[in-house]
Design an enzyme around this catalytic site. Structure first.
Site, PDB file in Angstrom:
ATOM      1  N   HIS A 181     -40.894  27.409  -1.034  1.00 49.04           N
ATOM      2  CA  HIS A 181     -39.505  27.889  -1.036  1.00 49.04           C
ATOM      3  C   HIS A 181     -38.619  26.999  -0.139  1.00 49.04           C
ATOM      4  O   HIS A 181     -38.006  27.474   0.817  1.00 49.04           O
ATOM      5  CB  HIS A 181     -39.439  29.348  -0.566  1.00 49.04           C
ATOM      6  CG  HIS A 181     -38.211  30.074  -1.057  1.00 49.04           C
ATOM      7  ND1 HIS A 181     -38.200  31.406  -1.349  1.00 49.04           N
ATOM      8  CD2 HIS A 181     -36.929  29.636  -1.299  1.00 49.04           C
ATOM      9  CE1 HIS A 181     -36.990  31.771  -1.746  1.00 49.04           C
ATOM     10  NE2 HIS A 181     -36.205  30.717  -1.728  1.00 49.04           N
TER      11      HIS A 181
ATOM     12  N   ARG B 213     -36.013  32.672  -8.585  1.00 51.72           N
ATOM     13  CA  ARG B 213     -36.736  33.758  -7.931  1.00 51.72           C
ATOM     14  C   ARG B 213     -38.120  33.866  -8.561  1.00 51.72           C
ATOM     15  O   ARG B 213     -38.269  33.766  -9.783  1.00 51.72           O
ATOM     16  CB  ARG B 213     -35.995  35.094  -8.070  1.00 51.72           C
ATOM     17  CG  ARG B 213     -34.747  35.197  -7.213  1.00 51.72           C
ATOM     18  CD  ARG B 213     -35.108  35.363  -5.731  1.00 51.72           C
ATOM     19  NE  ARG B 213     -33.921  35.514  -4.882  1.00 51.72           N
ATOM     20  CZ  ARG B 213     -33.320  34.516  -4.264  1.00 51.72           C
ATOM     21  NH1 ARG B 213     -33.780  33.270  -4.427  1.00 51.72           N
ATOM     22  NH2 ARG B 213     -32.282  34.737  -3.494  1.00 51.72           N
TER      23      ARG B 213
ATOM     24  N   GLU C 254     -44.396  36.143  -2.338  1.00 50.20           N
ATOM     25  CA  GLU C 254     -44.252  35.027  -1.401  1.00 50.20           C
ATOM     26  C   GLU C 254     -44.701  35.468  -0.012  1.00 50.20           C
ATOM     27  O   GLU C 254     -44.309  36.548   0.435  1.00 50.20           O
ATOM     28  CB  GLU C 254     -42.795  34.551  -1.332  1.00 50.20           C
ATOM     29  CG  GLU C 254     -42.361  33.799  -2.556  1.00 50.20           C
ATOM     30  CD  GLU C 254     -40.985  33.155  -2.402  1.00 50.20           C
ATOM     31  OE1 GLU C 254     -40.452  33.127  -1.268  1.00 50.20           O
ATOM     32  OE2 GLU C 254     -40.442  32.681  -3.400  1.00 50.20           O
TER      33      GLU C 254
END
Length: 325
Positions: free
Chosen positions: A286, A238, A267
């Site tokens: 990601h 994360r 993000e």
């Protein structure tokens, strides 16, 4: 009449094919997540929600859906974006997709590790920019992976899969986790060490811990200062585990050698982020679980959770099983 389902983004057809025969589905087709007001509008009167990590599903969303909402199914392992307590209070089961992306994420962790160690992205840019003139003994040197020390923060399923792969490189593997795992230490030949020792001794540090109050900005100025100048930091967990400003300072000032990230805070990473001005970092959007097989399986599992909830059956993978008591 078929139950109504809202899906917050286009998912692989493997999942949609399971849902179409049993539900009236509406898919948010835009590349970006639905804006808040659109989400609140779209959920009105639905029986089921299929969501992604990018969607904030809180009590307001659940109340907007109303009494018809029977199930929330997340196409992800994590569910930080869902107010599980609010769902539980409303007797709404929440599903997720655990276990399916372990090997794929471990593979991608190693892709980042090797790419950083051997400076693959820099090398590609060097070639494309027309700088490659001849073979040079000192061009784009990086550290050996074979025989190096790998520090793993978080020895869950993904951390263990990463450790297994390290055996093929004859690496020393040390780890720190919320809990010690003596059986795994024996089977994988890994060592449990204090966190400061992991920072100081590791040539490569790979993060596989969940994001919570104790891990938020775990990698900060203090942690980075304890690492080797040649250390390479990898994060496929994360983004919030790493303080981005501290990482920028450490990379800029060569306090550590390199970083390779699949996740960032926030993000997507803002284009004005100073991290994007550096050569000694790789940032992927990601995509650690982005294999065809894994994403199809995730979509299938999310659909199966949703279908079970719509039928009033127990979800195969339920975050809050207390709703059934």
């Amino acid at each position: 009449m078929k139950p109504k389902v809202f899906i917050t983004r286009a998912i692989p057809e493997a999942g949609l094919d399971l849902l179409r025969p049993i539900a009236e589905i509406e898919v948010w087709e835009d590349e970006l997540p639905p804006p808040r007001e659109s989400l609140l509008q779209k959920v009105k009167g639905v029986d089921g929600l299929l969501t992604l990590l990018t969607d904030k599903i809180d009590s307001q969303v659940m109340d907007a859906a109303g009494a018809t909402l029977k199930v929330i199914s997340q196409m992800a392992v994590g569910y930080d974006n869902i107010d599980v307590a609010a769902a539980t209070a409303r007797k709404i089961p929440v599903g997720h997709t655990p276990g399916v992306l372990t090997e794929t994420t471990a593979d991608f962790t190693w892709a980042l590790l090797m790419s950083a160690a051997r400076r693959i992205v820099e090398s590609d840019n060097y070639t494309r920019d027309g700088k490659w003139k001849t073979w040079m003994p000192t061009l784009l040197l990086g550290p050996d992976v074979y025989g190096a020390t790998l520090g793993i923060i978080g020895l869950g399923r993904i951390g263990q899969a990463v450790a297994k792969r390290a055996k093929g490189f004859d690496m020393r593997v040390i780890y720190r986790s919320a809990h010690r795992h003596p059986e795994i230490e024996k089977s994988l030949g890994v060592e449990y060490v204090p966190l400061d020792s992991l920072y100081a001794e590791s040539d490569f540090i790979s993060i596989h811990t969940p994001l919570n109050d104790s891990t938020y900005h775990l990698i900060n100025d203090s942690a980075l200062a304890k690492m080797k100048p040649g250390a390479i930091l990898i994060n496929t967990a994360r983004g919030g585990v790493i303080d981005p400003d501290a990482l920028h300072r450490a990379l800029r000032d060569k306090k550590i050698a390199y970083a390779a990230l699949d996740v960032t805070e926030p993000e997507p990473i803002p284009l004005e982020s100073p991290l994007l001005t550096l050569d000694n970092i790789i940032i992927a959007p990601h995509i650690a679980s982005a294999s065809i097989q894994t994403r199809n399986k995730m979509a299938t599992m999310a659909a199966e959770n949703l279908i079970a909830g719509l039928k009033g059956e127990k979800l195969p993978h339920c975050v809050n099983p207390q709703v059934y008591r």
